[in-house]
Design a protein around this motif. Structure first.
Motif, PDB file in Angstrom:
ATOM      1  N   ALA A  27       0.814  -1.214   0.000  1.00 38.36           N
ATOM      2  CA  ALA A  27       0.000   0.000   0.000  1.00 38.36           C
ATOM      3  C   ALA A  27       0.852   1.271   0.000  1.00 38.36           C
ATOM      4  CB  ALA A  27      -0.935   0.013   1.198  1.00 38.36           C
ATOM      5  N   LYS A  28       1.905   1.302   0.788  1.00 42.84           N
ATOM      6  CA  LYS A  28       2.726   2.516   0.889  1.00 42.84           C
ATOM      7  C   LYS A  28       3.760   2.609  -0.238  1.00 42.84           C
ATOM      8  CE  LYS A  28       4.169   6.283   2.807  1.00 42.84           C
ATOM      9  NZ  LYS A  28       3.457   7.507   2.597  1.00 42.84           N
ATOM     10  N   VAL A  29       4.416   1.496  -0.550  1.00 41.06           N
ATOM     11  CA  VAL A  29       5.428   1.464  -1.612  1.00 41.06           C
ATOM     12  C   VAL A  29       5.065   0.306  -2.546  1.00 41.06           C
ATOM     13  CG1 VAL A  29       7.896   1.335  -2.161  1.00 41.06           C
ATOM     14  CG2 VAL A  29       7.162   2.368  -0.013  1.00 41.06           C
ATOM     15  N   PRO A  30       4.222   0.568  -3.539  1.00 41.49           N
ATOM     16  CA  PRO A  30       3.768  -0.508  -4.407  1.00 41.49           C
ATOM     17  C   PRO A  30       4.808  -1.010  -5.392  1.00 41.49           C
ATOM     18  CG  PRO A  30       2.813   1.578  -5.091  1.00 41.49           C
ATOM     19  CD  PRO A  30       3.559   1.841  -3.827  1.00 41.49           C
ATOM     20  N   PHE A  31       5.877  -0.255  -5.616  1.00 35.41           N
ATOM     21  CA  PHE A  31       6.867  -0.644  -6.617  1.00 35.41           C
ATOM     22  C   PHE A  31       8.251  -0.226  -6.147  1.00 35.41           C
ATOM     23  CE2 PHE A  31       9.126   0.332 -10.688  1.00 35.41           C
ATOM     24  CZ  PHE A  31       9.118  -0.949 -11.227  1.00 35.41           C
ATOM     25  N   VAL A  32       9.169  -1.182  -6.079  1.00 39.28           N
ATOM     26  CA  VAL A  32      10.555  -0.910  -5.711  1.00 39.28           C
ATOM     27  C   VAL A  32      11.450  -1.810  -6.553  1.00 39.28           C
ATOM     28  CG1 VAL A  32      10.537  -2.537  -3.766  1.00 39.28           C
ATOM     29  CG2 VAL A  32      12.199  -0.684  -3.804  1.00 39.28           C
ATOM     30  N   GLU A  33      12.549  -1.234  -7.055  1.00 36.96           N
ATOM     31  CA  GLU A  33      13.470  -2.030  -7.852  1.00 36.96           C
ATOM     32  C   GLU A  33      14.887  -1.481  -7.737  1.00 36.96           C
ATOM     33  OE1 GLU A  33      12.443  -1.888 -12.032  1.00 36.96           O
ATOM     34  OE2 GLU A  33      12.616   0.283 -12.110  1.00 36.96           O
ATOM     35  N   VAL A  42       8.046   3.668  -6.587  1.00 33.48           N
ATOM     36  CA  VAL A  42       6.867   4.518  -6.468  1.00 33.48           C
ATOM     37  C   VAL A  42       6.382   4.435  -5.030  1.00 33.48           C
ATOM     38  CG1 VAL A  42       4.483   4.830  -7.245  1.00 33.48           C
ATOM     39  CG2 VAL A  42       6.259   4.208  -8.895  1.00 33.48           C
ATOM     40  N   VAL A  43       6.147   5.608  -4.434  1.00 38.99           N
ATOM     41  CA  VAL A  43       5.709   5.703  -3.045  1.00 38.99           C
ATOM     42  C   VAL A  43       4.403   6.474  -3.009  1.00 38.99           C
ATOM     43  CG1 VAL A  43       6.340   6.490  -0.726  1.00 38.99           C
ATOM     44  CG2 VAL A  43       8.128   5.736  -2.303  1.00 38.99           C
ATOM     45  N   SER A  44       3.425   5.938  -2.315  1.00 39.54           N
ATOM     46  CA  SER A  44       2.132   6.611  -2.197  1.00 39.54           C
ATOM     47  C   SER A  44       2.252   7.851  -1.320  1.00 39.54           C
ATOM     48  CB  SER A  44       1.097   5.674  -1.570  1.00 39.54           C
ATOM     49  OG  SER A  44       0.924   4.549  -2.376  1.00 39.54           O
ATOM     50  N   SER A  45       1.467   8.860  -1.652  1.00 34.91           N
ATOM     51  CA  SER A  45       1.422  10.080  -0.852  1.00 34.91           C
ATOM     52  C   SER A  45       0.693   9.800   0.455  1.00 34.91           C
ATOM     53  CB  SER A  45       0.694  11.180  -1.628  1.00 34.91           C
ATOM     54  OG  SER A  45       0.417  12.275  -0.797  1.00 34.91           O
ATOM     55  N   VAL A  49      -4.645  10.438  -1.776  1.00 38.44           N
ATOM     56  CA  VAL A  49      -4.717   9.068  -2.291  1.00 38.44           C
ATOM     57  C   VAL A  49      -4.499   8.986  -3.796  1.00 38.44           C
ATOM     58  CG1 VAL A  49      -6.171   8.206  -0.419  1.00 38.44           C
ATOM     59  CG2 VAL A  49      -7.241   9.118  -2.489  1.00 38.44           C
ATOM     60  N   GLU A  50      -4.651  10.087  -4.492  1.00 37.88           N
ATOM     61  CA  GLU A  50      -4.477  10.078  -5.946  1.00 37.88           C
ATOM     62  C   GLU A  50      -3.077  10.501  -6.380  1.00 37.88           C
ATOM     63  OE1 GLU A  50      -7.601  12.072  -7.982  1.00 37.88           O
ATOM     64  OE2 GLU A  50      -9.158  10.943  -6.949  1.00 37.88           O
ATOM     65  N   ARG A  51      -2.180  10.760  -5.425  1.00 39.51           N
ATOM     66  CA  ARG A  51      -0.833  11.221  -5.768  1.00 39.51           C
ATOM     67  C   ARG A  51       0.192  10.166  -5.365  1.00 39.51           C
ATOM     68  NH1 ARG A  51       0.096  16.356  -3.040  1.00 39.51           N
ATOM     69  NH2 ARG A  51      -1.189  17.151  -4.715  1.00 39.51           N
TER      70      ARG A  51
END
Length: 169
Positions: A27-33, A42-45, A49-51
């Motif tokens: 939920a907080k970091v949906p993508f890490v590589e 990608v880290v959620s704001s 919720v839309e950023r």
């Protein structure tokens, strides 16, 4: 037998897919590589919720960047302070890959007492260096698209990331 129905490709893959070091919540970091010479993701704001923010730490130089998916700079990235998005990214990378692999990739010397991404970032001489977020965000969207692929027992060519070492018969 065609390669699509032959499961032996799993044994001929060049690279092994390693399981995560520990389970993580997406939920907080949906993508890490660890890719392109950077720890990136990608880290959620926390406030909208839309950023989402695209954050990265360069291997070796430890240059950091954090901006929205449309390249608006993160307000928390000021001076020598690292924003909460970079800390969340580093913590999730340690969960995904393990502290040793992340430290080795970023070329950070770690000793005793380093067991989180935040501890790892504290060992860097990080400085801000603007970078484009579009490539990382595009990869994230491509990964999201795979969630919408209907369940099937047939091979999906674009999901066969690791080429076989032997020729196709």
């Amino acid at each position: 037998m065609t390669e699509a129905t032959d499961a032996s490709w799993r044994h001929r893959s060049v690279l092994r897919v390693a399981p995560p070091a520990r389970a993580r919540k997406l939920a907080k970091v949906p993508f890490v590589e660890l890719a392109d010479g950077r720890l990136q993701g990608v880290v959620s704001s926390g406030s909208d919720v839309e950023r989402v923010y695209v954050s990265s730490v360069a291997a070796g130089s430890h240059a950091v960047n954090c901006s929205t998916n449309n390249n608006r700079p993160c307000g928390g990235l000021r001076g020598s302070l690292l924003c909460k998005h970079l800390h969340a990214l580093a913590d999730e990378a340690v969960l995904q890959y393990g502290i040793a692999q992340v430290a080795r990739y970023l070329r950070v010397d770690v000793g005793d007492g380093v067991d989180s991404g935040t501890d790892l970032l504290a060992r860097t001489d990080a400085r801000h260096e603007p970078g484009p977020a579009a490539v990382v965000f595009s990869r994230f969207l491509r990964h999201l698209a795979y969630l919408e692929v209907p369940a099937s027992t047939t091979a999906v060519p674009e999901l066969h990331w690791f080429p076989a070492t032997a020729g196709v018969r």
